[in-house]
Design a protein around this motif. Structure first.
Motif, PDB file in Angstrom:
ATOM      1  N   ALA A 121     112.688  -2.387  22.474  1.00 24.88           N
ATOM      2  CA  ALA A 121     112.487  -3.592  23.282  1.00 24.88           C
ATOM      3  C   ALA A 121     111.895  -3.235  24.643  1.00 24.88           C
ATOM      4  N   ALA A 122     112.372  -2.139  25.228  1.00 23.63           N
ATOM      5  CA  ALA A 122     111.810  -1.683  26.499  1.00 23.63           C
ATOM      6  C   ALA A 122     110.345  -1.282  26.334  1.00 23.63           C
ATOM      7  N   GLY A 123     110.009  -0.708  25.174  1.00 25.19           N
ATOM      8  CA  GLY A 123     108.614  -0.369  24.896  1.00 25.19           C
ATOM      9  C   GLY A 123     107.728  -1.601  24.824  1.00 25.19           C
ATOM     10  N   VAL A 124     108.253  -2.663  24.227  1.00 25.15           N
ATOM     11  CA  VAL A 124     107.494  -3.918  24.165  1.00 25.15           C
ATOM     12  C   VAL A 124     107.288  -4.477  25.568  1.00 25.15           C
ATOM     13  N   MET A 125     108.331  -4.394  26.408  1.00 21.32           N
ATOM     14  CA  MET A 125     108.197  -4.848  27.793  1.00 21.32           C
ATOM     15  C   MET A 125     107.150  -4.015  28.529  1.00 21.32           C
ATOM     16  N   GLY A 126     107.096  -2.722  28.224  1.00 17.01           N
ATOM     17  CA  GLY A 126     106.086  -1.861  28.843  1.00 17.01           C
ATOM     18  C   GLY A 126     104.674  -2.250  28.441  1.00 17.01           C
ATOM     19  N   CYS A 127     104.490  -2.623  27.173  1.00 19.70           N
ATOM     20  CA  CYS A 127     103.168  -3.088  26.729  1.00 19.70           C
ATOM     21  C   CYS A 127     102.789  -4.391  27.429  1.00 19.70           C
ATOM     22  N   GLY A 128     103.772  -5.273  27.627  1.00 23.69           N
ATOM     23  CA  GLY A 128     103.499  -6.511  28.359  1.00 23.69           C
ATOM     24  C   GLY A 128     103.096  -6.237  29.794  1.00 23.69           C
ATOM     25  N   PHE A 129     103.743  -5.250  30.412  1.00 24.55           N
ATOM     26  CA  PHE A 129     103.398  -4.865  31.782  1.00 24.55           C
ATOM     27  C   PHE A 129     101.975  -4.305  31.835  1.00 24.55           C
ATOM     28  N   ALA A 130     101.612  -3.498  30.841  1.00 21.33           N
ATOM     29  CA  ALA A 130     100.250  -2.944  30.800  1.00 21.33           C
ATOM     30  C   ALA A 130      99.216  -4.061  30.655  1.00 21.33           C
ATOM     31  N   LEU A 131      99.515  -5.053  29.813  1.00 18.93           N
ATOM     32  CA  LEU A 131      98.594  -6.174  29.655  1.00 18.93           C
ATOM     33  C   LEU A 131      98.473  -6.966  30.955  1.00 18.93           C
ATOM     34  N   CYS A 132      99.591  -7.087  31.676  1.00 20.86           N
ATOM     35  CA  CYS A 132      99.579  -7.785  32.963  1.00 20.86           C
ATOM     36  C   CYS A 132      98.656  -7.099  33.959  1.00 20.86           C
ATOM     37  N   LEU A 133      98.535  -5.784  33.873  1.00 23.13           N
ATOM     38  CA  LEU A 133      97.617  -5.040  34.739  1.00 23.13           C
ATOM     39  C   LEU A 133      96.190  -5.072  34.209  1.00 23.13           C
ATOM     40  N   MET A 134      96.048  -5.041  32.881  1.00 20.80           N
ATOM     41  CA  MET A 134      94.716  -5.001  32.263  1.00 20.80           C
ATOM     42  C   MET A 134      93.880  -6.229  32.595  1.00 20.80           C
ATOM     43  N   GLY A 135      94.484  -7.413  32.477  1.00 23.49           N
ATOM     44  CA  GLY A 135      93.735  -8.645  32.680  1.00 23.49           C
ATOM     45  C   GLY A 135      93.075  -8.715  34.049  1.00 23.49           C
ATOM     46  N   PRO A 136      93.844  -8.598  35.139  1.00 26.01           N
ATOM     47  CA  PRO A 136      93.223  -8.620  36.470  1.00 26.01           C
ATOM     48  C   PRO A 136      92.241  -7.481  36.688  1.00 26.01           C
ATOM     49  N   ALA A 137      92.533  -6.293  36.136  1.00 26.64           N
ATOM     50  CA  ALA A 137      91.621  -5.162  36.315  1.00 26.64           C
ATOM     51  C   ALA A 137      90.264  -5.442  35.664  1.00 26.64           C
ATOM     52  N   LEU A 138      90.270  -6.020  34.473  1.00 24.90           N
ATOM     53  CA  LEU A 138      89.012  -6.363  33.803  1.00 24.90           C
ATOM     54  C   LEU A 138      88.284  -7.488  34.544  1.00 24.90           C
ATOM     55  N   ALA A 139      89.032  -8.404  35.136  1.00 28.68           N
ATOM     56  CA  ALA A 139      88.399  -9.463  35.917  1.00 28.68           C
ATOM     57  C   ALA A 139      87.666  -8.884  37.126  1.00 28.68           C
ATOM     58  N   VAL A 140      88.293  -7.915  37.792  1.00 26.01           N
ATOM     59  CA  VAL A 140      87.631  -7.260  38.932  1.00 26.01           C
ATOM     60  C   VAL A 140      86.417  -6.479  38.460  1.00 26.01           C
ATOM     61  N   SER A 141      86.516  -5.851  37.280  1.00 29.14           N
ATOM     62  CA  SER A 141      85.384  -5.098  36.742  1.00 29.14           C
ATOM     63  C   SER A 141      84.220  -6.027  36.408  1.00 29.14           C
ATOM     64  N   ALA A 142      84.534  -7.202  35.859  1.00 35.98           N
ATOM     65  CA  ALA A 142      83.479  -8.165  35.521  1.00 35.98           C
ATOM     66  C   ALA A 142      82.821  -8.749  36.765  1.00 35.98           C
ATOM     67  N   TRP A 143      83.546  -8.723  37.874  1.00 41.22           N
ATOM     68  CA  TRP A 143      83.010  -9.271  39.122  1.00 41.22           C
ATOM     69  C   TRP A 143      82.354  -8.212  40.007  1.00 41.22           C
ATOM     70  N   GLY A 144      82.926  -6.993  40.026  1.00 42.93           N
ATOM     71  CA  GLY A 144      82.497  -5.981  40.977  1.00 42.93           C
ATOM     72  C   GLY A 144      81.269  -5.199  40.534  1.00 42.93           C
ATOM     73  N   ARG A 145      80.778  -4.415  41.472  1.00 43.70           N
ATOM     74  CA  ARG A 145      79.610  -3.573  41.225  1.00 43.70           C
ATOM     75  C   ARG A 145      79.903  -2.093  41.420  1.00 43.70           C
ATOM     76  N   ARG A 146      81.135  -1.743  41.746  1.00 42.87           N
ATOM     77  CA  ARG A 146      81.494  -0.356  41.991  1.00 42.87           C
ATOM     78  C   ARG A 146      82.785  -0.021  41.253  1.00 42.87           C
ATOM     79  N   ARG A 147      82.816   1.174  40.695  1.00 46.58           N
ATOM     80  CA  ARG A 147      84.034   1.614  40.020  1.00 46.58           C
ATOM     81  C   ARG A 147      85.210   1.683  40.986  1.00 46.58           C
ATOM     82  N   ALA A 148      84.915   2.082  42.224  1.00 46.61           N
ATOM     83  CA  ALA A 148      85.992   2.219  43.206  1.00 46.61           C
ATOM     84  C   ALA A 148      86.686   0.886  43.462  1.00 46.61           C
ATOM     85  N   GLN A 149      85.954  -0.206  43.361  1.00 49.45           N
ATOM     86  CA  GLN A 149      86.558  -1.517  43.559  1.00 49.45           C
ATOM     87  C   GLN A 149      87.622  -1.798  42.506  1.00 49.45           C
ATOM     88  N   VAL A 150      87.310  -1.461  41.280  1.00 48.88           N
ATOM     89  CA  VAL A 150      88.237  -1.736  40.169  1.00 48.88           C
ATOM     90  C   VAL A 150      89.468  -0.834  40.258  1.00 48.88           C
TER      91      VAL A 150
END
Length: 328
Positions: free
Chosen positions: A222-251
Protein backbone atom coordinates in the motif's frame (compact mmCIF):
# COMPACT_ATOMS: atom_id res chain seq x y z
CA UNK A 1 11.98 -3.09 39.72
CA UNK A 2 12.25 0.61 38.78
CA UNK A 3 13.31 1.51 35.21
CA UNK A 4 13.88 5.11 34.09
CA UNK A 5 13.93 5.61 30.28
CA UNK A 6 15.45 2.12 29.85
CA UNK A 7 15.25 1.99 26.05
CA UNK A 8 17.04 5.27 25.39
CA UNK A 9 19.92 4.67 22.98
CA UNK A 10 18.88 1.09 22.19
CA UNK A 11 18.29 -0.04 18.63
CA UNK A 12 14.92 -1.70 17.81
CA UNK A 13 16.21 -5.27 18.05
CA UNK A 14 17.78 -4.72 21.47
CA UNK A 15 14.62 -2.95 22.59
CA UNK A 16 12.62 -6.06 21.70
CA UNK A 17 14.98 -8.19 23.80
CA UNK A 18 14.56 -5.76 26.70
CA UNK A 19 10.76 -5.97 26.52
CA UNK A 20 10.93 -9.77 26.57
CA UNK A 21 13.07 -9.66 29.75
CA UNK A 22 10.66 -7.17 31.30
CA UNK A 23 7.68 -9.43 30.53
CA UNK A 24 9.49 -12.37 32.10
CA UNK A 25 10.12 -10.34 35.25
CA UNK A 26 6.45 -9.33 35.43
CA UNK A 27 5.35 -12.92 34.83
CA UNK A 28 7.57 -13.99 37.73
CA UNK A 29 5.56 -11.86 40.13
CA UNK A 30 7.67 -8.70 40.18
CA UNK A 31 6.16 -5.24 39.94
CA UNK A 32 7.88 -3.24 37.20
CA UNK A 33 7.73 0.57 37.30
CA UNK A 34 8.64 2.03 33.91
CA UNK A 35 9.27 5.74 33.32
CA UNK A 36 9.23 6.78 29.66
CA UNK A 37 8.32 9.61 27.27
CA UNK A 38 7.93 7.19 24.35
CA UNK A 39 4.18 6.64 24.30
CA UNK A 40 4.07 3.67 21.87
CA UNK A 41 6.35 1.60 24.12
CA UNK A 42 4.26 2.56 27.17
CA UNK A 43 1.09 1.34 25.45
CA UNK A 44 2.88 -1.80 24.33
CA UNK A 45 4.50 -2.78 27.61
CA UNK A 46 2.36 -1.47 30.48
CA UNK A 47 -0.89 -2.59 32.07
CA UNK A 48 -1.50 0.65 33.95
CA UNK A 49 -0.28 4.15 33.11
CA UNK A 50 -0.05 7.22 35.35
CA UNK A 51 0.73 10.64 33.92
CA UNK A 52 2.59 13.21 36.00
CA UNK A 53 2.14 16.87 35.17
CA UNK A 54 3.18 19.83 37.30
CA UNK A 55 4.32 17.47 40.10
CA UNK A 56 0.77 16.14 40.30
CA UNK A 57 -0.94 12.96 39.17
CA UNK A 58 -3.99 14.24 37.26
CA UNK A 59 -4.69 11.16 35.23
CA UNK A 60 -4.45 7.37 35.33
CA UNK A 61 -5.41 4.98 32.58
CA UNK A 62 -5.74 1.26 32.02
CA UNK A 63 -4.12 -0.07 28.87
CA UNK A 64 -6.53 -2.18 26.87
CA UNK A 65 -5.02 -5.27 25.31
CA UNK A 66 -2.04 -5.12 27.69
CA UNK A 67 0.73 -7.77 27.47
CA UNK A 68 -0.21 -11.14 29.02
CA UNK A 69 2.25 -10.63 31.85
CA UNK A 70 0.53 -7.46 33.07
CA UNK A 71 -2.00 -7.39 35.87
CA UNK A 72 -4.80 -6.19 33.60
CA UNK A 73 -4.35 -8.62 30.72
CA UNK A 74 -7.46 -10.44 29.61
CA UNK A 75 -9.88 -7.98 31.17
CA UNK A 76 -13.25 -8.21 29.34
CA UNK A 77 -13.71 -5.57 26.70
CA UNK A 78 -10.00 -4.71 26.65
CA UNK A 79 -9.08 -6.38 23.39
CA UNK A 80 -9.13 -3.53 20.92
CA UNK A 81 -5.62 -2.28 21.65
CA UNK A 82 -6.78 1.19 22.80
CA UNK A 83 -6.21 3.15 25.99
CA UNK A 84 -9.15 3.69 28.31
CA UNK A 85 -8.90 5.97 31.28
CA UNK A 86 -10.43 8.45 33.68
CA UNK A 87 -9.30 12.04 34.01
CA UNK A 88 -9.30 12.66 37.75
CA UNK A 89 -9.60 16.40 37.30
CA UNK A 90 -12.93 16.12 35.44
CA UNK A 91 -14.18 12.65 36.31
CA UNK A 92 -14.89 11.93 32.66
CA UNK A 93 -14.46 8.51 31.11
CA UNK A 94 -12.34 8.65 27.96
CA UNK A 95 -12.04 5.99 25.25
CA UNK A 96 -10.27 8.10 22.64
CA UNK A 97 -7.21 5.93 22.56
CA UNK A 98 -3.76 7.60 22.52
CA UNK A 99 -5.42 11.03 22.82
CA UNK A 100 -5.76 10.30 26.55
CA UNK A 101 -2.01 10.14 26.84
CA UNK A 102 -1.44 13.17 24.63
CA UNK A 103 -3.64 15.21 26.97
CA UNK A 104 -1.41 14.53 29.94
CA UNK A 105 1.96 14.60 28.23
CA UNK A 106 3.73 16.24 25.36
CA UNK A 107 4.29 13.15 23.22
CA UNK A 108 6.10 13.30 19.92
CA UNK A 109 6.47 16.84 18.51
CA UNK A 110 4.02 17.43 15.67
CA UNK A 111 6.77 18.41 13.23
CA UNK A 112 8.24 14.91 13.53
CA UNK A 113 5.24 13.60 11.58
CA UNK A 114 6.85 15.10 8.47
CA UNK A 115 9.71 12.63 8.90
CA UNK A 116 7.58 9.54 9.55
CA UNK A 117 5.33 9.90 6.49
CA UNK A 118 2.25 10.24 8.69
CA UNK A 119 -0.50 12.75 9.29
CA UNK A 120 -0.11 12.23 13.02
CA UNK A 121 -1.27 8.76 14.09
CA UNK A 122 2.06 6.97 13.62
CA UNK A 123 5.04 7.66 15.87
CA UNK A 124 8.48 7.86 14.30
CA UNK A 125 9.63 5.60 17.17
CA UNK A 126 7.48 2.71 15.86
CA UNK A 127 8.35 0.28 13.08
CA UNK A 128 5.80 1.78 10.64
CA UNK A 129 7.16 5.23 11.48
CA UNK A 130 10.77 4.19 10.92
CA UNK A 131 9.98 2.56 7.58
CA UNK A 132 7.79 5.51 6.60
CA UNK A 133 10.69 7.82 7.42
CA UNK A 134 12.82 5.89 4.97
CA UNK A 135 10.22 6.32 2.22
CA UNK A 136 10.13 10.10 2.71
CA UNK A 137 13.83 10.44 3.43
CA UNK A 138 15.37 13.50 1.71
CA UNK A 139 17.84 11.28 -0.15
CA UNK A 140 15.08 9.10 -1.58
CA UNK A 141 12.93 12.09 -2.44
CA UNK A 142 15.92 13.81 -4.08
CA UNK A 143 16.56 10.70 -6.19
CA UNK A 144 12.97 10.70 -7.44
CA UNK A 145 13.00 14.43 -8.09
CA UNK A 146 16.23 14.16 -10.06
CA UNK A 147 14.98 11.26 -12.19
CA UNK A 148 11.57 12.83 -12.85
CA UNK A 149 13.05 16.27 -13.51
CA UNK A 150 15.69 14.97 -15.92
CA UNK A 151 13.28 12.80 -17.90
CA UNK A 152 10.59 15.47 -17.95
CA UNK A 153 13.14 17.96 -19.24
CA UNK A 154 14.00 15.53 -22.04
CA UNK A 155 10.32 15.25 -23.00
CA UNK A 156 10.07 18.58 -24.85
CA UNK A 157 12.27 21.33 -23.41
CA UNK A 158 15.56 19.57 -24.18
CA UNK A 159 14.69 19.15 -27.87
CA UNK A 160 13.61 22.79 -28.09
CA UNK A 161 16.84 23.92 -26.44
CA UNK A 162 19.00 21.75 -28.73
CA UNK A 163 17.05 22.69 -31.85
CA UNK A 164 16.09 19.10 -32.66
CA UNK A 165 12.36 19.46 -32.03
CA UNK A 166 11.64 20.36 -35.68
CA UNK A 167 13.37 17.17 -36.82
CA UNK A 168 11.04 15.14 -34.61
CA UNK A 169 7.91 16.90 -35.80
CA UNK A 170 8.71 16.54 -39.53
CA UNK A 171 9.39 12.79 -39.34
CA UNK A 172 6.31 13.11 -39.06
CA UNK A 173 5.59 12.62 -35.36
CA UNK A 174 2.47 14.28 -34.02
CA UNK A 175 2.65 16.32 -30.88
CA UNK A 176 0.20 13.95 -29.20
CA UNK A 177 2.41 10.98 -29.94
CA UNK A 178 5.53 12.81 -28.80
CA UNK A 179 3.99 13.71 -25.45
CA UNK A 180 2.46 10.24 -25.00
CA UNK A 181 5.77 8.45 -25.65
CA UNK A 182 7.71 10.69 -23.28
CA UNK A 183 5.01 10.40 -20.60
CA UNK A 184 5.05 6.59 -20.78
CA UNK A 185 8.85 6.54 -20.54
CA UNK A 186 8.76 8.82 -17.50
CA UNK A 187 6.00 6.77 -15.89
CA UNK A 188 7.89 3.51 -16.35
CA UNK A 189 11.01 5.02 -14.78
CA UNK A 190 9.03 6.26 -11.77
CA UNK A 191 7.29 2.88 -11.47
CA UNK A 192 10.64 1.07 -11.53
CA UNK A 193 12.04 3.27 -8.77
CA UNK A 194 9.04 2.76 -6.52
CA UNK A 195 8.85 -0.96 -7.26
CA UNK A 196 12.51 -1.36 -6.26
CA UNK A 197 11.91 0.52 -3.00
CA UNK A 198 8.74 -1.45 -2.23
CA UNK A 199 10.36 -4.84 -2.87
CA UNK A 200 13.36 -3.88 -0.74
CA UNK A 201 11.16 -2.91 2.20
CA UNK A 202 8.94 -5.98 1.72
CA UNK A 203 11.97 -8.26 1.79
CA UNK A 204 13.23 -6.68 5.00
CA UNK A 205 9.82 -6.94 6.67
CA UNK A 206 9.36 -10.57 5.60
CA UNK A 207 12.77 -11.53 6.98
CA UNK A 208 12.21 -9.85 10.35
CA UNK A 209 9.45 -11.44 12.49
CA UNK A 210 9.56 -8.54 14.97
CA UNK A 211 8.89 -5.95 12.28
CA UNK A 212 6.37 -8.20 10.51
CA UNK A 213 4.24 -8.30 13.67
CA UNK A 214 3.75 -4.53 13.46
CA UNK A 215 3.94 -4.03 9.70
CA UNK A 216 1.84 -6.28 7.42
CA UNK A 217 3.07 -6.90 3.89
CA UNK A 218 -0.20 -5.46 2.63
CA UNK A 219 0.87 -2.19 4.26
CA UNK A 220 4.21 -2.29 2.47
CA UNK A 221 2.57 -2.63 -0.94
CA UNK A 222 0.00 0.00 0.00
CA UNK A 223 2.88 2.36 0.77
CA UNK A 224 4.33 1.50 -2.65
CA UNK A 225 1.06 2.49 -4.30
CA UNK A 226 1.13 5.78 -2.38
CA UNK A 227 4.68 6.30 -3.64
CA UNK A 228 3.55 5.82 -7.25
CA UNK A 229 0.79 8.37 -6.67
CA UNK A 230 3.36 10.82 -5.31
CA UNK A 231 5.55 10.27 -8.39
CA UNK A 232 2.57 10.95 -10.67
CA UNK A 233 1.84 14.12 -8.68
CA UNK A 234 5.35 15.32 -9.55
CA UNK A 235 5.29 14.06 -13.15
CA UNK A 236 2.25 16.04 -14.25
CA UNK A 237 3.52 19.52 -13.30
CA UNK A 238 7.03 18.66 -14.50
CA UNK A 239 5.74 17.72 -17.96
CA UNK A 240 3.63 20.88 -18.04
CA UNK A 241 6.75 22.98 -17.40
CA UNK A 242 8.60 21.00 -20.08
CA UNK A 243 5.80 21.64 -22.59
CA UNK A 244 5.96 25.34 -21.78
CA UNK A 245 9.68 25.95 -21.23
CA UNK A 246 12.62 26.23 -23.57
CA UNK A 247 15.42 25.15 -21.23
CA UNK A 248 16.11 21.91 -19.43
CA UNK A 249 17.19 23.86 -16.37
CA UNK A 250 13.70 25.33 -16.08
CA UNK A 251 12.11 21.89 -15.83
CA UNK A 252 14.67 20.42 -13.43
CA UNK A 253 14.55 23.53 -11.26
CA UNK A 254 10.76 23.56 -11.14
CA UNK A 255 10.60 19.86 -10.23
CA UNK A 256 13.13 20.21 -7.41
CA UNK A 257 11.37 23.36 -6.20
CA UNK A 258 8.04 21.51 -6.01
CA UNK A 259 9.62 18.81 -3.84
CA UNK A 260 11.74 21.08 -1.62
CA UNK A 261 9.10 23.75 -1.09
CA UNK A 262 6.39 21.13 -0.57
CA UNK A 263 8.40 19.39 2.15
CA UNK A 264 9.25 22.70 3.84
CA UNK A 265 5.62 23.84 3.79
CA UNK A 266 4.44 20.56 5.28
CA UNK A 267 7.09 20.72 8.02
CA UNK A 268 6.25 24.32 8.94
CA UNK A 269 2.51 23.61 8.94
CA UNK A 270 3.00 20.72 11.36
CA UNK A 271 5.39 22.63 13.62
CA UNK A 272 3.45 25.92 13.73
CA UNK A 273 -0.27 25.72 14.45
CA UNK A 274 -1.03 29.08 12.82
CA UNK A 275 0.30 27.75 9.52
CA UNK A 276 -1.58 24.44 9.78
CA UNK A 277 -3.94 25.13 6.82
CA UNK A 278 -0.93 25.38 4.51
CA UNK A 279 -0.29 21.65 4.82
CA UNK A 280 -3.12 20.98 2.37
CA UNK A 281 -1.05 22.69 -0.36
CA UNK A 282 1.87 20.26 0.02
CA UNK A 283 2.04 16.87 -1.74
CA UNK A 284 3.77 15.48 1.36
CA UNK A 285 0.58 15.97 3.35
CA UNK A 286 -1.07 13.38 1.10
CA UNK A 287 1.94 11.08 0.63
CA UNK A 288 1.73 9.19 3.94
CA UNK A 289 3.52 5.83 3.65
CA UNK A 290 3.79 5.60 7.44
CA UNK A 291 0.01 5.55 7.79
CA UNK A 292 -0.31 3.00 4.97
CA UNK A 293 2.30 0.75 6.62
CA UNK A 294 0.50 0.90 9.96
CA UNK A 295 -3.04 0.46 8.63
CA UNK A 296 -2.22 -2.16 6.01
CA UNK A 297 -4.20 -0.61 3.16
CA UNK A 298 -4.12 2.19 0.61
CA UNK A 299 -5.37 5.56 1.81
CA UNK A 300 -7.68 6.27 -1.10
CA UNK A 301 -8.60 9.92 -0.38
CA UNK A 302 -4.94 10.95 -0.20
CA UNK A 303 -4.08 8.85 -3.25
CA UNK A 304 -6.96 10.46 -5.12
CA UNK A 305 -5.54 13.93 -4.49
CA UNK A 306 -2.06 12.90 -5.66
CA UNK A 307 -3.38 11.25 -8.81
CA UNK A 308 -5.71 14.18 -9.47
CA UNK A 309 -2.87 16.70 -9.36
CA UNK A 310 -0.81 14.51 -11.68
CA UNK A 311 -3.64 14.16 -14.20
CA UNK A 312 -4.29 17.91 -14.16
CA UNK A 313 -0.60 18.43 -14.88
CA UNK A 314 -0.75 16.06 -17.84
CA UNK A 315 -3.83 17.84 -19.21
CA UNK A 316 -2.02 21.17 -18.86
CA UNK A 317 1.05 19.73 -20.60
CA UNK A 318 -1.08 18.58 -23.54
CA UNK A 319 -2.82 21.96 -23.86
CA UNK A 320 0.47 23.88 -23.69
CA UNK A 321 2.19 21.65 -26.23
CA UNK A 322 -0.68 21.90 -28.69
CA UNK A 323 -0.61 25.70 -28.65
CA UNK A 324 3.06 26.58 -28.36
CA UNK A 325 5.55 27.52 -31.04
CA UNK A 326 8.21 24.80 -31.09
CA UNK A 327 10.80 26.75 -33.04
CA UNK A 328 14.06 27.16 -31.08
Amino acid sequence: MVLDEPTEGLDPLVQETFFELMREAAAGGRTVLLSSHVLPEVQRACGRVAIVRGCELPMAVVVAGAPPASADAGRPGDRDGRLRGTDRRRGEHDSAGPAVLREGGKGTPSAFRAFSGSTGDVSIASYPGLLGAGLVHPFWIAMQLTAIGALAAAAVAADVELGTIELLIVRPVSRNRLLAERTVALGLAALALNAAATLTVATGVALSPDIHRDVPLSGVFAAGVMGCGFALCLMGPALAVSAWGRRRAQVIGATIAIGAVGFAVNFIALAWSKAAPLRFTSPFHYCTPGDALAQGHVLWPQLGVLVGVGVLGLVAAHALLMRRDLSP
